[in-house]
Enzyme design. Structure first.
Site, mmCIF file in Angstrom:
data_model
loop_
_atom_site.group_PDB
_atom_site.id
_atom_site.type_symbol
_atom_site.label_atom_id
_atom_site.label_comp_id
_atom_site.label_asym_id
_atom_site.label_seq_id
_atom_site.Cartn_x
_atom_site.Cartn_y
_atom_site.Cartn_z
ATOM 1 N N ASP A 92 34.786 37.201 41.981
ATOM 2 C CA ASP A 92 35.110 36.801 40.619
ATOM 3 C C ASP A 92 35.886 35.477 40.713
ATOM 4 O OD1 ASP A 92 35.430 36.661 37.890
ATOM 5 O OD2 ASP A 92 36.063 38.729 37.638
HETATM 6 C C1 BGC Z 1 35.519 37.324 34.597
HETATM 7 C C2 BGC Z 1 34.095 37.716 34.925
HETATM 8 C C3 BGC Z 1 33.168 36.561 34.636
HETATM 9 C C4 BGC Z 1 33.630 35.360 35.409
HETATM 10 C C5 BGC Z 1 32.712 34.155 35.325
HETATM 11 C C6 BGC Z 1 35.906 35.972 35.153
HETATM 12 O O1 BGC Z 1 37.103 35.533 34.629
HETATM 13 O O2 BGC Z 1 36.380 38.300 35.109
HETATM 14 O O3 BGC Z 1 33.736 38.867 34.225
HETATM 15 O O4 BGC Z 1 31.859 36.921 34.962
HETATM 16 O O5 BGC Z 1 34.917 35.001 34.941
HETATM 17 O O6 BGC Z 1 32.800 33.547 34.112
#
Ligand code: BGC
Length: 751
Positions: free
Chosen positions: A304
């Site tokens: 993430d």
């Molecule tokens: C979130 C994810 C998301 C990622 C990419 C993160 O802050 O936890 O769910 O897919 O950002 O945008």
């Protein structure tokens, strides 16, 4: 041995010999992916494992995104980066997306050695929420309330088409976290608190996104996220620590991921938080032993956002960033959402050169990434696919969004049949969100937080706009009164209220996403609470419409509201859907996907243990009943009534691996057509691990005309009665089980 036998053996030997000889000369064709990998430099390989955000190659001037050639060359050519994601600050039109993605692909294919196509990734989590002309469906929490698998799949398929039409083939969705803490700011992104419901809806969404073949220009690769246990934060906050005993992990948090792996989902994103003191990004146990070895996942594991950096800065399990990279790559990550610089890239190259990470390990990840690109048809058709663009817009998509929003709406309370309202009733429409689009959409809508009202297209309607359009003669408005907390104009509001028959208040919580949505408790907004109580003094019946991603405590205001309509975050057709429910153009059928708590300090799920609701009243002490939610999981009223026949089971006893049929007949006993969700729960009467009071095992949805009846059959086998035991095995223990459907119950024996 006779001659015949002997000559037979001779010819067999000759045959084996011949085939062995042919095998020797026959050259096994080299797999094209292996060929590329064998020719790639270490730097090129690590570039494929690097995922950057759009801000590293583009700038936004006056809201228009422009690629920066120098940065682009640095990222794509010098650093060999293989994938980019996200938006700068907001959604783009289809054309803007094309003008971002096509030149990157052109540069990649024309100027890089191996011409490995680059991949764009996005969060299209409730429809194509970053494509300006895209449709936005209810968030997962509302989709779960529909209990309609095919609708979830259909919304997933439309999301896929609209995403791919933008040139994006990789979607960071669906969330498979089980929302067992109602305060968690991402509850609205989950399919609710029940493991089976999350699994069924999650798999349906994946089927919609991937369609069984992601090379198809109408589908995208899905990403099951966030593996695993993200939603179980001890303090109810985003990205906080959790303690999850292995038995609970396997009972509640792992099954949705297991099912998604079995479904062939192409990618997985890791939980940003930590479990039992180990950040999941550093957990070889979870990312390799469980995910790869036990579940058999073959796809791409992506981190993430910034999560390798956080191993050092937040979790403090790595002294340097380089140590953090070492931990995460050895734990099992394939691709890193870095997302702003080349720290990951440089440290990983150095680690391989120093012999701390083997090149074989790097090859494993690159192989998975190239396979994903191949599966997506990128090698054959790297550019925009006309078929997807042609399918981008269809009137039926809006119909689906409306249907999804209608089916999600959950009627929590309806005293004296106040709803549906008759057309001649004079209505005062008010409330902070009565004229807003942000709160209808919630998180991830045109912007990350979904709260920039100015970004919402003019073509979308607020609730006030729908009321003005559809009920101009009977509707009064007072919207300004709520615009600023504590600055409401009581006199004006009271005057309007006096001339109305009914007051409709649209309230709840302002849009948010992820960590900015953290709250100290689930208390309802105090100004809203105050105004609702004041308005109740007019004696006019109040209809409360709740727009919220998680259940805010309404204990204090509930007695003042005759009807309560929970709309969650219903998306672009949300206002119309709410209107349709209020005026009875659609008969509500949504069922709560979580337990609506009565108290912030008592957050319990429906499938708790009996001990959690133990009552003992022994003088002189007074014990209170501890499981008394505002509304139970599965609650949701209709404008009609349904009656259930006694449950029939094909056998009293289920043996070994046999299966049996459970049937129930439902009749619409009211005067309106309606949809009913039929839920089958089981209760293990005695078990070696304290059983839950009940567990959802099956659900179905039927549409019934007045007086009509239908019989629903559920086939159960031992897996539907199982739980995880002390040895971490999923078992069904012999004994009695209660089968419960609505108000009906039978006992079944398993041997
Ligand atoms: C979130 C994810 C998301 C990622 C990419 C993160 O802050 O936890 O769910 O897919 O950002 O945008």
């Amino acid at each position: 041995m006779n001659k015949k036998h002997f000559s037979g053996i001779i010819s067999l030997v000759a045959l084996i010999c011949m085939s062995a000889c042919t095998k020797k000369v026959e050259k096994k064709p080299i797999d094209p992916i292996e060929k590329i990998i064998s020719e790639m430099t270490l730097e090129e390989k690590v570039g494929q494992m690097t995922n950057l955000t759009l801000a590293t190659i583009a700038n936004e001037t006056d809201s228009v995104v422009v690629l920066d050639t120098a940065k682009l060359n640095d990222v794509i050519i010098k650093h060999h980066v293989g994938s980019i994601q996200n938006v700068l600050t907001h959604a783009y039109t289809l054309n803007e997306w094309h003008s971002i993605i096509e030149p990157i692909q052109k540069l990649t294919l024309e100027k890089t050695r191996h011409k490995i196509p680059f991949l764009y990734c996005i969060d299209a989590v409730h429809g194509a929420n970053y494509v300006y002309e895209g449709i936005q469906f209810p968030h997962n929490i509302g989709m779960a309330a529909t209990r309609n698998r095919s609708l979830v799949k259909e919304c997933g398929a439309i999301t896929a088409v609209q995403t791919r039409a933008a040139g994006i083939r990789y979607n960071f969705a669906p969330v498979l976290d089980v929302g067992r803490n109602q305060q968690w700011s991402r509850l609205g992104e989950t399919f609710g608190e029940d493991t089976y419901l999350v699994t069924e809806m999650g798999v349906s969404a994946i089927r919609g996104f991937e369609g069984g073949d992601v090379s198809n220009p109408l589908h995208v690769a899905a990403c099951m996220k966030h593996f695993v246990g993200y939603s179980a934060a001890l303090n109810g906050k985003d990205r906080a620590s959790a303690n999850i005993p292995e038995i609970v992990l396997r009972e509640h948090y792992l099954p949705s991921f297991r099912a998604a792996v079995n479904e062939g989902t192409h990618t997985l994103m890791v939980n940003s938080a930590e479990i039992n003191g180990t950040p999941v990004h550093a957990s070889k146990y979870l990312l390799t032993d469980v995910l790869r070895t036990e579940l058999g996942f073959k796809g791409v594991v992506i981190t993430d956002w910034l999560d390798i950096v956080k191993l050092q800065e937040r979790h403090q399990v790595a002294e340097t960033h380089k140590d953090a990279v070492l931990l995460a790559v050895n734990a099992g990550i394939d691709m890193c959402i870095v997302p702003f610089d080349f720290k990951f890239t440089e440290d990983l190259i150095a680690l391989v050169k120093e012999g701390k990470i083997s090149e074989k390990r790097i090859d494993e990840s690159v192989r998975r990434i190239l396979q994903l690109k191949k599966d997506l048809g990128l090698f054959e058709h790297p550019y925009l696919e006309q078929e997807a663009v042609d399918a981008f817009s269809k009137p039926s998509y809006t119909e689906t969004a409306l249907q999804a929003a209608r089916e999600s709406i959950t009627l929590l309370k309806n005293s004296n049949g106040l709803l549906p309202l008759s057309e001649d009733k004079k209505v005062l429409l008010t409330g902070p969100y009565a004229d807003a689009l942000s709160e209808l959409h919630g998180a991830w809508s045109y912007s990350w937080q979904g709260n920039k009202e100015e970004l919402y297209p003019d073509s979308l309607n607020t609730l006030a706009e729908i009321f003005k359009k559809d009920s101009p003669a009977t509707c009064l408005f007072d919207l300004s009164a709520w615009s600023k907390a504590n600055e409401w104009n009581k006199n004006v509001l009271f005057k309007s209220a006096k001339s109305a028959d009914v007051i409709v208040i649209c309230a709840g919580e302002a849009a948010y996403a992820e960590t900015p949505g953290n709250i100290p408790d689930l208390a309802f907004d105090s100004t809203q609470t105050y105004i609702i109580k004041e308005l109740a003094k007019t004696g006019k019946p109040i209809v409360l419409i709740l727009l919220e991603g998680r259940p805010r405590i309404i204990r204090e205001i509930e007695p003042y509201c005759s009807a309560i309509v929970l709309a969650y975050w219903p998306g672009s057709q949300g206002a119309q859907a709410i209107y349709d429910v209020i005026y009875g153009k659609y008969n509500p059928s949504g069922k709560l996907p979580y337990t609506y708590p009565r108290y912030s300090g008592t957050l319990i799920t429906y499938d708790h243990k009996l001990l959690d609701e133990a009552v003992e009243i022994a003088e002189p002490y007074k014990y209170s009943y501890e499981f008394d939610p505002q509304y139970p999981f599965g609650h949701g009223l209709s404008y009609t009534t349904f009656a259930y026949s006694p449950i029939k089971i094909s056998e009293d006893t289920l043996s070994g691996t046999d299966s049996l049929k459970v049937s129930v007949t439902i009749i619409n006993t009211g005067v309106r057509e309606g949809q009913e969700v039929v839920e089958l729960y089981t209760r293990d009467v005695v078990a070696s691990i304290t059983p839950c009071v009940k567990r959802l095992r099956r659900f179905d949805k039927v549409n019934l005309m007045p007086g009509e009846s239908k019989t629903i059959d559920f086939i159960l086998s031992k897996a539907d009665l199982a739980f995880v035991n002390e040895k971490l095995e999923t078992v069904t223990e012999p004994g009695s089980f209660e089968i419960m459907i609505s108000d009906q119950k039978v006992t079944l024996y398993y041997k």
